[in-house]
Design an enzyme around this catalytic site. Structure first.
Site, short mmCIF file in Angstrom:
data_model
loop_
_atom_site.label_atom_id
_atom_site.label_comp_id
_atom_site.label_asym_id
_atom_site.label_seq_id
_atom_site.Cartn_x
_atom_site.Cartn_y
_atom_site.Cartn_z
N LEU A 133 0.86 -1.18 0.00
CA LEU A 133 0.00 0.00 0.00
C LEU A 133 0.89 1.23 0.00
CD1 LEU A 133 -2.72 -1.11 2.58
CD2 LEU A 133 -2.71 -1.39 0.10
N GLU A 148 1.18 4.24 -2.66
CA GLU A 148 0.69 4.80 -3.92
C GLU A 148 1.77 5.51 -4.71
OE1 GLU A 148 -0.79 5.09 -0.99
OE2 GLU A 148 -2.65 3.97 -1.26
N PHE A 181 -8.78 3.96 -3.90
CA PHE A 181 -9.67 5.10 -3.72
C PHE A 181 -9.02 6.41 -4.16
CE2 PHE A 181 -10.92 1.89 -0.60
CZ PHE A 181 -12.25 1.71 -0.97
N ALA A 182 -9.81 7.26 -4.80
CA ALA A 182 -9.29 8.50 -5.39
C ALA A 182 -8.51 9.38 -4.41
CB ALA A 182 -10.44 9.29 -6.03
N HIS A 214 -12.02 8.38 1.96
CA HIS A 214 -12.07 7.42 0.86
C HIS A 214 -12.96 7.90 -0.27
CE1 HIS A 214 -10.49 4.91 4.08
NE2 HIS A 214 -10.12 4.02 3.18
#
Length: 332
Positions: free
Chosen positions: A52, A54, A77-78, A123
Site C-alpha cells: 500500500l 501509492e 480510492f481516489a 475514501h
C-alpha cells in the site's frame, strides 16, 4: 450483446488488451487477489499485488511506461492519489513534453470515486478536476458497462497517462456490452437522451440520475437532452455546443464540488462560444463544498438527486417548484 456488470466489463477489457499486447501489465493494491482469472491466465509477471504505497506504485508505472511497457495500476480510492501526485502529475504528465517526444508514458491509473458506499470523506472525494487541470494527463469517467470496457481499451492503447475513475456505485450495475471488438475513442461525448428544450451535461453515475430526471420532466412537457461526457480531458466541446445551440438552455450536473469544477469549464466554454444561443443563464448543480459524510442519509443529501435535477431544470424553464431541493445550484 451480452449483459455484464461494470466490474466484468473492466476485467474483459484488461484480458483482451493483455492478450493483444504482451507489453500490457497490471499491478497495484490487491489486483492479483481481486482478479484471479487474470492472474491464472497471465501469471505473476504480468499481474501482481503491491504494498500500500501509492507513490511507489505510480512511480514504478511511470518508469515502466518510459521503458516500453504499458502498465495499468490500481490505487483503489481516489483520495489516495494525493500520495502519488508527484509521480503522476510532475513526472508522467510532463516528461513526454520535456523530452521533446523522446519518451512516452502509456500508463493507466485506476481509482474509485464517488458517494454511495458510505465509506467517509478520506475514501470518497471527487478529485477529477485536479487532473483535468494538469497538463499532459487525460481523464476518463464512464457511466455504463459498455463505455467502461471501450474507454479502458482506448486508454491502455493511448501513449499518454490516463486517469480512469470508477464511480463506486456503478461497479455492480449491469449493462449491454458488444461481444466483438469494442473501443470507445477518448474525447467523444455521447447523447444519452435526445431532447429539444434544455441540455443537461453530466458524467459518471450522475448520468443515470439525469436520465431519470429527464423522464420525469418529459411527463410534465419538458424535453431534456442528456449529454454523457465520458471523457473529461480531452473534452468534447463540439458535442456540448451543438446541443446548447439547439436547446438554448444548459444545466451541468456533477457530484464534485462546484468551485473550479468541470461544470465551471463547461459554463465558460458555452459563454465564450454560444452565448447568443442561450435563452436563460447556465445553471450548475453539484455537491456542497464540504467533505463527504459517511452517514447514508447525509451522503444521499450530499449528492444531487433526481428531484434536484428536476427542480433545476424547471428553474431554467421558468417554472416554479417550491418543494424541490437545490443543493449548491447556482446560475453562472
Amino acid at each position: 450483446m451480452s449483459q455484464i456488470t461494470v466490474t466484468e466489463a473492466v476485467t474483459q477489457a484488461l484480458a483482451e488488451e493483455m492478450r493483444r499486447d504482451p507489453r500490457v501489465v497490471m499491478f497495484g493494491e490487491g489486483v492479483a487477489t481481486k482478479r484471479t482469472d487474470l492472474l491464472n491466465e497471465f501469471g505473476p509477471r504480468r499481474i501482481r499485488n503491491t504494498p500500500l504505497a501509492e507513490g511507489i506504485i505510480a512511480g514504478t508505472a511511470a518508469g515502466a511506461a518510459a521503458t516500453g511497457l504499458r502498465p495499468v495500476v490500481d490505487l483503489l480510492f481516489a483520495p489516495f492519489l494525493c500520495f502519488a501526485m508527484d509521480e503522476i502529475v510532475n513526472s508522467a504528465g510532463k516528461l513526454r513534453y520535456m523530452s521533446g517526444g523522446q519518451f512516452s508514458f502509456p500508463m493507466v491509473v485506476i481509482a474509485m470515486t464517488g458517494g454511495g458506499w458510505t465509506i467517509g470523506a478520506q475514501h470518497n472525494h471527487n478529485l477529477e478536476a485536479w487532473f483535468v487541470h494538469s497538463p499532459g494527463l487525460k481523464v476518463v469517467m464512464p457511466s455504463n458497462a459498455a463505455d467502461f470496457k471501450g474507454l479502458l481499451k482506448a486508454a491502455i492503447r493511448d501513449d499518454n497517462p490516463v486517469l480512469f475513475f470508477v464511480d463506486m456505485p456503478l461497479t455492480h450495475v449491469p449493462g449491454e456490452v458488444p461481444e466483438d471488438e469494442h473501443v470507445v475513442p477518448l474525447g467523444k461525448a455521447a447523447v444519452a437522451r435526445e431532447g429539444s428544450d434544455l441540455t443537461i451535461v453530466s458524467y459518471a453515475k450522475m448520468v443515470g440520475t439525469c436520465i431519470q430526471a429527464a423522464g420525469q420532466l418529459a411527463r410534465s412537457g419538458i424535453s431534456a437532452e442528456v449529454i454523457d461526457l465520458r471523457s473529461l480531458k480531452p473534452l468534447d466541446e463540439d458535442a456540448i455546443l451543438r446541443s446548447v445551440r439547439k436547446t438554448g438552455r444548459l444545466l451541468v450536473v456533477h457530484e464534485a464540488g462546484r468551485m473550479c469544477g468541470v461544470g465551471a469549464e463547461i459554463s465558460a466554454i458555452v459563454a465564450e462560444h454560444a452565448l447568443t444561443s442561450l435563452k436563460a443563464p447556465v445553471l450548475r448543480l453539484t455537491s456542497p463544498d464540504t467533505p463527504a459524510p459517511s452517514s447514508y442519509v447525509l451522503e444521499q443529501a450530499f449528492m444531487p438527486q433526481v428531484q434536484d435535477v428536476v427542480a433545476a431544470a424547471n428553474k431554467l424553464m421558468g417554472r416554479s417548484q417550491p418543494h424541490a431541493l437545490e443543493p449548491e445550484a447556482q446560475t453562472v
